[in-house]
Write an enzyme that holds these catalytic residues in place. Structure first.
Site, PDB file in Angstrom:
ATOM      1  N   ARG A  38      22.970  41.626   7.016  1.00 39.05           N
ATOM      2  CA  ARG A  38      24.246  42.332   6.832  1.00 39.05           C
ATOM      3  C   ARG A  38      24.109  43.491   5.839  1.00 39.05           C
ATOM      4  NH1 ARG A  38      30.015  41.227   7.424  1.00 39.05           N
ATOM      5  NH2 ARG A  38      31.061  41.484   5.438  1.00 39.05           N
ATOM      6  N   ILE A  64      34.640  46.980   6.530  1.00 41.08           N
ATOM      7  CA  ILE A  64      34.073  45.970   7.409  1.00 41.08           C
ATOM      8  C   ILE A  64      34.762  44.662   7.039  1.00 41.08           C
ATOM      9  CG2 ILE A  64      32.112  45.573   5.838  1.00 41.08           C
ATOM     10  CD1 ILE A  64      30.454  44.799   8.273  1.00 41.08           C
ATOM     11  N   SER A  65      35.086  43.862   8.046  1.00 43.49           N
ATOM     12  CA  SER A  65      35.816  42.623   7.802  1.00 43.49           C
ATOM     13  C   SER A  65      34.967  41.619   7.040  1.00 43.49           C
ATOM     14  CB  SER A  65      36.227  41.983   9.117  1.00 43.49           C
ATOM     15  OG  SER A  65      37.002  42.865   9.866  1.00 43.49           O
ATOM     16  N   GLN A  66      35.673  40.715   6.387  1.00 45.05           N
ATOM     17  CA  GLN A  66      35.080  39.548   5.748  1.00 45.05           C
ATOM     18  C   GLN A  66      34.232  38.794   6.793  1.00 45.05           C
ATOM     19  OE1 GLN A  66      38.362  36.966   5.268  1.00 45.05           O
ATOM     20  NE2 GLN A  66      37.423  35.727   3.667  1.00 45.05           N
ATOM     21  N   PHE A 205      43.720  44.759   9.218  1.00 42.26           N
ATOM     22  CA  PHE A 205      42.715  45.727   9.683  1.00 42.26           C
ATOM     23  C   PHE A 205      43.193  47.150   9.439  1.00 42.26           C
ATOM     24  CE2 PHE A 205      41.121  42.063  11.848  1.00 42.26           C
ATOM     25  CZ  PHE A 205      39.775  42.331  12.101  1.00 42.26           C
TER      26      PHE A 205
END
Ligand code: SAH
Length: 212
Positions: A38, A64-66, A205
């Site tokens: 990541r 970027i999402s969790q 988001f």
């Protein structure tokens, strides 16, 4: 700086605590997220920050999402490996890499040119990924229909083009809501030409832009 072994440990911890520990069960999703570095996609000052239990900035006021949300959305797509997928919002390319490992073919579109260029570089090893700098509000007609559609930015309403481009029995995972603080993640199935919508949870988001 942490070395590769430390980062691998952090990744394993992420999978165990943040994902499996919170109910992610799809073994392929857990395996793939335990494998993909990541830190290569996320632009954190320190590589270990890529494994934090929260969203991270990726530049251009986007996030970027969790990891948990990435895993949840991937799991909700119930990918077996032979699907054609459309992703809207390539961003860092991290979610795209996950989809590339879980599906047969991934088409991913991104509105911001910098992200398109950077992710194109990072995703070069994935021969089953096709990227475009393009407004995903209108989907990607040329390769439709898609058995799966994943949207990683939130529109106020489900874009009609995405509805049209989803195949019969296809699944779309999409956050919907007018403000960042009032969005719901949906898992949608197309049955006899109609969308059957199931709310999953509240999410936050960035907005899906309608014109670029
Ligand atoms: N899946 C990404 C997260 C991206 S954040 C990741 O793993 O990093 C949402 C992305 O959607 C942003 O990069 C944003 O530029 C993009 N986006 C917003 N509206 C869009 C649109 N209409 N078409 C294509 N991309 C869009």
């Amino acid at each position: 700086m942490k070395n590769q072994k430390d980062l691998k440990n952090l990744r394993e911890q992420m999978v165990k605590i943040q994902l499996a520990g919170r109910g992610i069960r799809d073994r392929r999703v857990l395996e793939v997220m335990g494998k993909i570095p990541r830190e290569r996609f996320v632009n954190a000052p320190e590589p270990y920050q890529a494994y934090a239990d929260g969203p991270l900035p990726i530049g251009n006021r986007q996030t970027i999402s969790q990891p948990y949300i990435v895993a949840l959305m991937s799991e909700l797509l119930t990918l077996k490996g032979d699907e054609k997928v459309l992703e809207v919002g390539t961003g860092s390319g991290y979610q795209t890499a996950i989809l590339a490992e879980l599906a047969a073919k991934v088409y991913s579109v991104e509105a911001i040119r910098d992200f398109y260029l950077k992710s194109r570089r990072l995703l070069k090893p994935y021969k089953n990924v096709v990227l475009a700098h393009k407004n995903g509000y209108y989907g990607w007609e040329d390769h439709a229909p898609y058995e799966r559609i994943l949207v990683t930015a939130a529109p106020a309403r489900i874009p009609p083009a995405l509805e049209d481009q989803l195949s019969e029995e296809g699944i779309m995972v999409i956050p919907v809501g007018i403000s960042t603080f009032d969005q719901t993640l949906y898992r949608i199935t197309k049955k006899r030409g109609k969308l059957v919508k199931k709310p999953v949870c509240s999410v936050a988001f960035v907005p899906l832009v309608e014109s670029i």
